[in-house]
Motif scaffolding. Structure first.
Motif, PDB file in Angstrom:
ATOM      1  N   UNK A 162       0.876  -1.172   0.000  1.00  0.00           N
ATOM      2  CA  UNK A 162       0.000   0.000   0.000  1.00  0.00           C
ATOM      3  C   UNK A 162       0.908   1.215   0.000  1.00  0.00           C
ATOM      4  N   UNK A 163       0.370   2.405  -0.319  1.00  0.00           N
ATOM      5  CA  UNK A 163       1.233   3.592  -0.331  1.00  0.00           C
ATOM      6  C   UNK A 163       1.820   3.882   1.046  1.00  0.00           C
ATOM      7  N   UNK A 164       3.101   4.149   1.096  1.00  0.00           N
ATOM      8  CA  UNK A 164       3.767   4.523   2.342  1.00  0.00           C
ATOM      9  C   UNK A 164       3.718   6.039   2.469  1.00  0.00           C
ATOM     10  N   UNK A 165       3.135   6.562   3.543  1.00  0.00           N
ATOM     11  CA  UNK A 165       2.993   8.021   3.641  1.00  0.00           C
ATOM     12  C   UNK A 165       4.337   8.701   3.840  1.00  0.00           C
ATOM     13  N   UNK A 166       4.440   9.969   3.438  1.00  0.00           N
ATOM     14  CA  UNK A 166       5.710  10.701   3.599  1.00  0.00           C
ATOM     15  C   UNK A 166       6.224  10.697   5.030  1.00  0.00           C
TER      16      UNK A 166
END
Length: 658
Positions: free
Chosen positions: A393-397
């Motif tokens: 899943x997208x890894x947040x900044x």
């Protein structure tokens, strides 16, 4: 959407000189007179001259083969492109070309909740694979026959997979934490002749006996002629009519590799199956082989002296991806068990024990460590780790920032996004490019991937559909039992005819990096403003009180939409009016007033697939009135009990509307 972020990581001269990608570019110059000013120029050549690029990968990595190909690519069409016709090879043969002069070098280092850390040498690994391959052949297994594995992430599973590959049998695996109905849904479609099964496993300190499940599988799979049992939970476990695992590896057969066409099936993997029957996706020996050498070798910079781990179960494509590390001669480091038991430091301690140099895990694991305030380098000596991998899943900044606070500037975070469907990455890491928070560094070589609008026009620095316009060698050969290829075509090619639509929101940044914004079929569409759910998660989960979250936008015919936000609270946190106001304010300030939820609801856990993906679409369907057993298969979930709160909420809303 342009911004000017600061690079979190920049390759130094030593890293550049040691990178396989730089060596490949030098090889192109020496052998073909090709020079490229930068990575974007190399990528452009790789997709403009598709056949030339993939032929260069074949030659650079010296792919072993017994018959040469007559053409690299017959036509740039999808579906139906044919690659390297005429070539005959074997995936497993490419693996066992390594370390012949270092027989005691570890091929696999393993640990589980049931077993201490142990090593399997290359010579013993080679011997066991040869022995099991010979035993399978004596059972009558022929090239093209399917072998189904209901096994944990153990060295025995790696041995069995490579034995199947060596004889041309088609591998397919499910993790033993999957229930019998979900496993039958998968394996019954492919009619396996052999079932390899475990007696049980341990997870989170609890033992799970699976003998009754194995009996049920045997009854439900009439095509199975041979059952092989691996005693793991109980060393004395046995089943009627089951062959013993140790008997299959007791002979002294010599390694032999069936020479197969480039497109001979290697394995069958499955779509999530959370809604509807899972799709059996068939990948080929050659496509997986050449894609993996490119991806792990050039983009991951994996080399023969690396120790490579990507935490996974056998039901996720990342298990297959980890196996591919052996193609480069790397040592696999595998862990079976709960990554949070007895605490979140267990994988980091294993990394020290095994001397891991490349540590990979799902994005949720890093986010969990961040939320828990973990300091990995205080828990274990991680000085050998030079790369961290993330996907799922997208890894947040914020998680990027946490990683670089904890590990310092010397570690490269290799973010990838691809899929089970292609056994490959569309966008990924690069050892010769800077890294920016929230971004994957580049589009993968040989992958013509773009962000597209609804009319099929490429977008620059804007969010659009992730679309691939030219074929890749690792795209599915077909779906099993899909006459005429209709199901395959409808899954990827019905929106943009002749182009692959993956179902993700993508933005290509001005730097050539890539950001994934979540699934395009669960998009939030508030008052004409479309937004990927990951943008909301990034804002909400940045709050200390929120551990996890899920949002859905319910659009009703004839009524206004209702967008609830579900939050999993940190220990001790309370969802009172003050916290709700903080959440809403953060969303309003970071995103827009349009994306403030209609309601915020506390839940115990976010429903997730076995591979860790948030189950937004099934939850949306349940809340819109679909029966839960039609919206989601509990057997394909990591936490099936988490659906109950949404079923109750749907009933309440239906009663209130009546």
């Amino acid at each position: 959407m342009t911004e000017n972020p600061k690079a979190l990581w920049t390759p130094d001269e030593a890293r550049l000189n040691h990178s396989r990608l730089a060596d490949y570019q030098h090889w192109l110059e020496m052998n073909h007179g090709l020079r490229f000013a930068d990575y974007p120029a190399l990528w452009t050549w790789s997709v403009d001259r598709l056949a030339d690029f993939w032929e260069s990968i074949w030659r650079y990595f010296d792919i072993r083969h017994s018959m040469p190909y007559t053409a690299v690519l017959d036509a740039e069409r999808m579906p139906g492109a044919r690659w390297f016709e005429g070539a005959r090879l074997n995936y497993a043969e490419q693996v066992f070309r390594h370390h012949l002069d270092e027989p005691d070098r570890p091929a696999i280092i393993s640990r589980s909740e049931l077993r201490p850390t142990a090593e399997l040498s290359w010579s013993e690994f080679r011997r066991q694979v040869a022995a099991m391959a010979a035993s399978l052949k004596r059972m009558g297994v022929m090239p093209g026959d399917r072998v189904a594995a209901y096994l944990p992430n153990l060295p025995e599973t790696a041995v069995a997979f490579h034995a199947c590959a060596a004889i041309g049998a088609v591998w397919s695996s499910c993790s033993p934490d999957m229930g019998s109905a979900s496993v039958v849904d998968r394996f019954s479609q492919i009619e396996p002749t052999v079932l390899l099964a475990v007696d049980g496993y341990r997870y989170g300190g609890k033992d799970f006996d699976r003998l009754d499940v194995v009996r049920s599988l045997r009854r439900s799979l009439p095509s199975v002629r041979h059952l092989v049992l691996l005693p793991y939970l109980d060393a004395q476990a046995s089943l009627e009519d089951a062959a013993e695992w140790k008997a299959l590896i007791a002979n002294d057969a010599e390694p032999a590799f069936e020479q197969l066409p480039f497109d001979h099936p290697l394995w069958i993997v499955y779509s999530s199956g959370t809604t509807g029957m899972p799709k059996p996706i068939v990948h080929g020996h050659g496509g997986v082989l050449i894609e993996s050498l490119k991806a792990h070798g050039l983009h991951g910079n994996l080399q023969a002296d690396d120790r490579f781990m990507w935490y996974s179960t056998t039901g996720w494509i990342m298990w297959n991806s980890q196996m591919m590390g052996l193609l480069l001669g790397a040592t696999l480091c595998i862990y079976d068990g709960n990554p949070g038991h007895p605490d979140l430091g267990v994988l980091w301690r294993f990394a020290e024990e095994a001397g891991i140099t490349f540590f990979g895990a799902g994005a949720a694991y890093y986010a969990g460590c961040m939320k828990a305030g973990l300091k990995p380098r205080e828990l274990a000596d991680l000085s050998r780790v030079h790369s961290l991998g993330t996907t799922g899943s997208p890894l947040p900044p914020e998680a990027y920032d946490w990683i670089y606070r904890e590990f310092g500037p010397g570690v490269l975070l290799v973010g990838i996004s691809g899929g089970t469907d292609v056994a490959a990455s569309f966008v990924c890491g690069c050892p010769t490019l800077p890294l920016y928070a929230g971004e994957m560094q580049c589009r993968a070589l040989g992958v013509a991937v773009y962000a597209m609008d609804e009319q099929g026009r490429p977008l620059e620095d804007e969010v659009g559909e992730l679309v691939v316009t030219k074929p890749m060698p690792s795209m599915p050969l077909y779906f099993w039992n899909d006459p005429g290829g209709k199901r395959y075509h409808d899954s990827y090619f019905d929106t943009y005819p002749g182009w692959w639509r993956h179902g993700d929101w993508l933005r290509i940044t001005p730097r050539g990096g890539a950001i994934i914004y979540g699934r395009s079929d669960t998009t939030i569409n508030r008052h004409g403003i479309r937004m990927g759910t990951s943008e909301i998660y990034r804002v909400v989960e940045a709050l200390d009180e929120v551990q996890d979250s899920l949002v859905v936008d319910l659009e009703y015919l004839g009524r206004e939409s209702w967008m609830p936000l579900f939050v999993v609270l940190a220990p001790g946190a309370v969802l009172d009016d003050a916290l709700k106001q903080r959440i809403n304010r953060h969303i309003r300030e970071a995103l827009s007033a349009r994306h403030v939820p209609n309601e915020i609801i506390a839940i115990g856990a976010v429903p997730r697939t076995l591979s860790g993906k948030k189950m937004e679409l099934p939850v949306k369907k349940i809340l819109l009135g679909m029966q839960a057993d039609q919206a989601a298969s509990r057997d394909a979930m990591a936490n099936p009990e988490s659906l109950d709160v949404f079923i109750d909420l749907a009933r309440q809303r239906q009663a209130a509307a009546a």
